[in-house]
Write a protein that holds these residues in place. Structure first.
Motif, PDB file in Angstrom:
ATOM      1  N   VAL A 112       0.732  -1.299   0.101  1.00  0.00           N
ATOM      2  CA  VAL A 112       0.014   0.004  -0.131  1.00  0.00           C
ATOM      3  C   VAL A 112       0.618   1.564  -0.036  1.00  0.00           C
ATOM      4  N   GLU A 113       2.030   1.113   0.745  1.00  0.00           N
ATOM      5  CA  GLU A 113       2.904   2.564   0.758  1.00  0.00           C
ATOM      6  C   GLU A 113       3.378   2.839  -0.466  1.00  0.00           C
ATOM      7  N   ALA A 114       3.940   1.749  -1.210  1.00  0.00           N
ATOM      8  CA  ALA A 114       4.297   2.023  -2.448  1.00  0.00           C
ATOM      9  C   ALA A 114       3.445   2.272  -3.407  1.00  0.00           C
ATOM     10  N   ILE A 115       2.354   1.781  -3.495  1.00  0.00           N
ATOM     11  CA  ILE A 115       1.344   1.899  -4.543  1.00  0.00           C
ATOM     12  C   ILE A 115       0.637   3.523  -4.412  1.00  0.00           C
ATOM     13  N   SER A 116       0.516   3.865  -3.174  1.00  0.00           N
ATOM     14  CA  SER A 116      -0.018   5.094  -2.808  1.00  0.00           C
ATOM     15  C   SER A 116       0.964   6.340  -2.652  1.00  0.00           C
ATOM     16  N   GLY A 117       2.231   5.760  -2.738  1.00  0.00           N
ATOM     17  CA  GLY A 117       3.233   7.044  -2.545  1.00  0.00           C
ATOM     18  C   GLY A 117       3.221   7.289  -1.085  1.00  0.00           C
ATOM     19  N   GLY A 118       3.075   6.333  -0.267  1.00  0.00           N
ATOM     20  CA  GLY A 118       3.266   6.770   1.001  1.00  0.00           C
ATOM     21  C   GLY A 118       2.212   7.439   1.687  1.00  0.00           C
ATOM     22  N   LYS A 119       0.786   7.795   0.911  1.00  0.00           N
ATOM     23  CA  LYS A 119      -0.195   8.543   1.227  1.00  0.00           C
ATOM     24  C   LYS A 119      -0.960   7.712   2.601  1.00  0.00           C
ATOM     25  N   PHE A 120      -0.976   6.540   2.205  1.00  0.00           N
ATOM     26  CA  PHE A 120      -2.012   5.594   3.254  1.00  0.00           C
ATOM     27  C   PHE A 120      -0.948   4.595   3.755  1.00  0.00           C
ATOM     28  N   LYS A 121      -1.198   4.467   4.999  1.00  0.00           N
ATOM     29  CA  LYS A 121      -0.447   3.354   5.865  1.00  0.00           C
ATOM     30  C   LYS A 121      -1.488   2.321   6.376  1.00  0.00           C
ATOM     31  N   VAL A 122      -1.262   1.127   5.875  1.00  0.00           N
ATOM     32  CA  VAL A 122      -2.129  -0.155   6.075  1.00  0.00           C
ATOM     33  C   VAL A 122      -1.006  -1.122   6.365  1.00  0.00           C
ATOM     34  N   PRO A 123      -0.427  -1.220   7.570  1.00  0.00           N
ATOM     35  CA  PRO A 123       0.520  -2.091   8.021  1.00  0.00           C
ATOM     36  C   PRO A 123       0.402  -3.499   7.679  1.00  0.00           C
ATOM     37  N   GLY A 249      -8.086   0.044  16.413  1.00  0.00           N
ATOM     38  CA  GLY A 249      -7.964  -0.533  15.335  1.00  0.00           C
ATOM     39  C   GLY A 249      -8.874   0.044  14.026  1.00  0.00           C
ATOM     40  N   ALA A 250     -10.101   1.115  14.364  1.00  0.00           N
ATOM     41  CA  ALA A 250     -10.596   1.556  13.522  1.00  0.00           C
ATOM     42  C   ALA A 250      -9.992   2.455  12.358  1.00  0.00           C
ATOM     43  N   ALA A 251      -8.699   2.990  13.009  1.00  0.00           N
ATOM     44  CA  ALA A 251      -8.034   4.241  12.221  1.00  0.00           C
ATOM     45  C   ALA A 251      -7.369   3.359  10.894  1.00  0.00           C
ATOM     46  N   GLU A 252      -6.953   2.043  11.011  1.00  0.00           N
ATOM     47  CA  GLU A 252      -6.371   1.409  10.211  1.00  0.00           C
ATOM     48  C   GLU A 252      -7.508   0.734   8.988  1.00  0.00           C
ATOM     49  N   ILE A 253      -8.662   0.471   9.679  1.00  0.00           N
ATOM     50  CA  ILE A 253      -9.534  -0.087   8.692  1.00  0.00           C
ATOM     51  C   ILE A 253      -9.929   1.239   7.833  1.00  0.00           C
ATOM     52  N   ALA A 254     -10.051   2.355   8.525  1.00  0.00           N
ATOM     53  CA  ALA A 254     -10.494   3.630   7.651  1.00  0.00           C
ATOM     54  C   ALA A 254      -9.154   3.847   6.561  1.00  0.00           C
ATOM     55  N   ALA A 255      -7.886   3.578   6.791  1.00  0.00           N
ATOM     56  CA  ALA A 255      -6.955   3.976   5.859  1.00  0.00           C
ATOM     57  C   ALA A 255      -7.193   2.872   4.817  1.00  0.00           C
ATOM     58  N   MET A 256      -7.412   1.778   5.213  1.00  0.00           N
ATOM     59  CA  MET A 256      -7.556   0.485   4.247  1.00  0.00           C
ATOM     60  C   MET A 256      -8.646   1.007   3.257  1.00  0.00           C
ATOM     61  N   LEU A 257      -9.834   1.335   3.796  1.00  0.00           N
ATOM     62  CA  LEU A 257     -10.836   1.603   2.861  1.00  0.00           C
ATOM     63  C   LEU A 257     -10.693   2.933   1.977  1.00  0.00           C
ATOM     64  N   SER A 258      -9.748   3.769   2.626  1.00  0.00           N
ATOM     65  CA  SER A 258      -9.572   4.940   1.731  1.00  0.00           C
ATOM     66  C   SER A 258      -8.497   4.639   0.504  1.00  0.00           C
ATOM     67  N   TYR A 259      -7.623   3.642   1.014  1.00  0.00           N
ATOM     68  CA  TYR A 259      -6.702   3.310  -0.198  1.00  0.00           C
ATOM     69  C   TYR A 259      -7.507   2.367  -1.178  1.00  0.00           C
ATOM     70  N   PHE A 260      -8.500   1.535  -0.900  1.00  0.00           N
ATOM     71  CA  PHE A 260      -9.385   0.830  -1.648  1.00  0.00           C
ATOM     72  C   PHE A 260     -10.029   1.686  -2.701  1.00  0.00           C
ATOM     73  N   GLN A 261     -10.403   2.724  -2.111  1.00  0.00           N
ATOM     74  CA  GLN A 261     -11.438   3.880  -2.861  1.00  0.00           C
ATOM     75  C   GLN A 261     -10.283   4.567  -3.967  1.00  0.00           C
ATOM     76  N   ALA A 262      -9.100   4.722  -3.408  1.00  0.00           N
ATOM     77  CA  ALA A 262      -8.401   5.601  -4.315  1.00  0.00           C
ATOM     78  C   ALA A 262      -7.528   4.619  -5.466  1.00  0.00           C
ATOM     79  N   HIS A 263      -7.258   3.520  -5.121  1.00  0.00           N
ATOM     80  CA  HIS A 263      -6.401   2.281  -6.095  1.00  0.00           C
ATOM     81  C   HIS A 263      -6.802   1.061  -6.145  1.00  0.00           C
ATOM     82  N   THR A 264      -8.210   0.587  -5.757  1.00  0.00           N
ATOM     83  CA  THR A 264      -8.709  -0.563  -5.668  1.00  0.00           C
ATOM     84  C   THR A 264      -8.055  -1.336  -4.611  1.00  0.00           C
ATOM     85  N   TYR A 265      -8.557  -2.805  -4.132  1.00  0.00           N
ATOM     86  CA  TYR A 265      -7.786  -3.363  -3.206  1.00  0.00           C
ATOM     87  C   TYR A 265      -6.772  -4.130  -3.847  1.00  0.00           C
ATOM     88  N   LEU A 266      -6.585  -4.474  -5.199  1.00  0.00           N
ATOM     89  CA  LEU A 266      -5.215  -5.055  -5.591  1.00  0.00           C
ATOM     90  C   LEU A 266      -4.099  -3.737  -6.034  1.00  0.00           C
TER      91      LEU A 266
END
Length: 301
Positions: A112-123, A249-266
């Motif tokens: 996620v960090e590489a795909i989003s250029g560091g914008k989203f953190k989903v450890p 743990g909600a903050a990481e779920i929120a970041a994950m969903l923001s990443y999905f929305q911006a880039h899709t799951y894959l």
């Protein structure tokens, strides 16, 4: 093929949803002997013909666990407290290489960090992606990456519908419900990809990425699918910052969903990878609607 001619595959994480599916698929193929690795082999004797003790946090247990194995499948559990996935994976890769394992299959996730250029953190995504390099550089004769999707099972588990303020049952998430962005699947079917890759290393053993994708949907489509099957679920989009503070743990779920929305799951156009995965598995994974008919039983109206 006599049992002694079959290649031996050691499965790390055999007691979990992913590893359990891998054990079942390898057994069903009839082409492999399966060695299930567990920290508590006595509790899981029924898993496979051979169940042996192994603990990724105790490197000395891995030499015997991998001895004589032609292939290894590995998944690590991010959710277990105190888990250092990178360290565990490095230990296992080193032990597998020393044991003469030829084909190593690692269950990874997008970086996620590489795909989003560091914008989203989903450890829990990026942590697995960081292991890919260790597997690549180990020098196995064959190595393969499988990618688990958003589990259909999440929707009856960690992301099950909840009672909402208006009295309805449904979801309140920081996600545009109309954005088609979720690559989903029945996680128990990941084993079909793994077994297929072990059977066909010449097609899938050169560092290919094989994602399990049964469906690609928006959350609105998920809700519509369920409601056509007799439910009355609701969906409300909530602000990310509100959701992020709701529970641990909600903050990481929120970041994950923001990443999905911006880039899709894959994270990118994965059409070719999905097509190869389905070819290697020898079947198309179960669609969400078919899974839901069985696992979200239709309500009596």
């Amino acid at each position: 093929m006599s049992p002694n001619d079959r290649k031996l595959i050691a499965v790390i994480g055999a007691t979990g949803q992913q590893g359990g599916g891998v054990v079942r698929a390898l057994q069903a193929s009839g082409q492999f002997r399966v060695r299930a690795l567990s920290r508590n082999p006595g509790k899981h004797r029924q898993l496979a013909a051979e169940v042996v003790p192994a603990d990724l946090n105790r490197p000395e247990t891995l030499n015997a666990a991998f001895a004589g194995a032609d292939g290894v499948f590995m998944v690590t559990n991010f959710g277990e407290s105190g888990t250092d996935e990178f360290k565990q994976a490095a230990t296992a890769v080193r032990a597998a290489k020393e044991a003469g394992v030829k084909h190593f299959i690692w269950s990874t996730l997008p970086d996620v960090e590489a795909i989003s250029g560091g914008k989203f953190k989903v450890p829990h995504f990026t942590g697995k992606a960081k292991v890919d390099r260790i597997v690549k550089e180990a020098g196995f004769v064959h190595h393969t990456f499988v990618i688990a999707p958003f589990y259909y099972q999440n929707l009856v588990g960690v992301l099950a519908p909840q009672k909402q303020a208006d009295g309805s049952m449904g979801w309140a998430l920081p996600l545009d419900p109309e954005r088609r962005c979720i690559h989903m699947g029945d996680i128990r079917e990941l084993g079909n990809l793994v077994a297929g890759a072990f059977v066909r290393p010449n097609e899938a053993g050169h560092g290919e990425y094989l994602p399990l994708v049964g469906d690609f949907l928006s959350f609105e489509e998920i809700v519509d699918t369920l409601n056509r099957q007799g439910y009355e679920f609701s969906f409300k989009q909530v602000p990310t910052e509100v959701f992020a503070s709701l529970f641990p743990g909600a903050a990481e779920i929120a970041a994950m969903l923001s990443y999905f929305q911006a880039h899709t799951y894959l994270g990118s156009d994965s059409h070719d990878r999905i097509a190869l995965a389905n070819k290697i598995a020898g079947r198309k994974p179960t669609s969400f609607s078919a899974w839901a008919r069985v696992n979200f039983p239709v309500k009596a109206t």
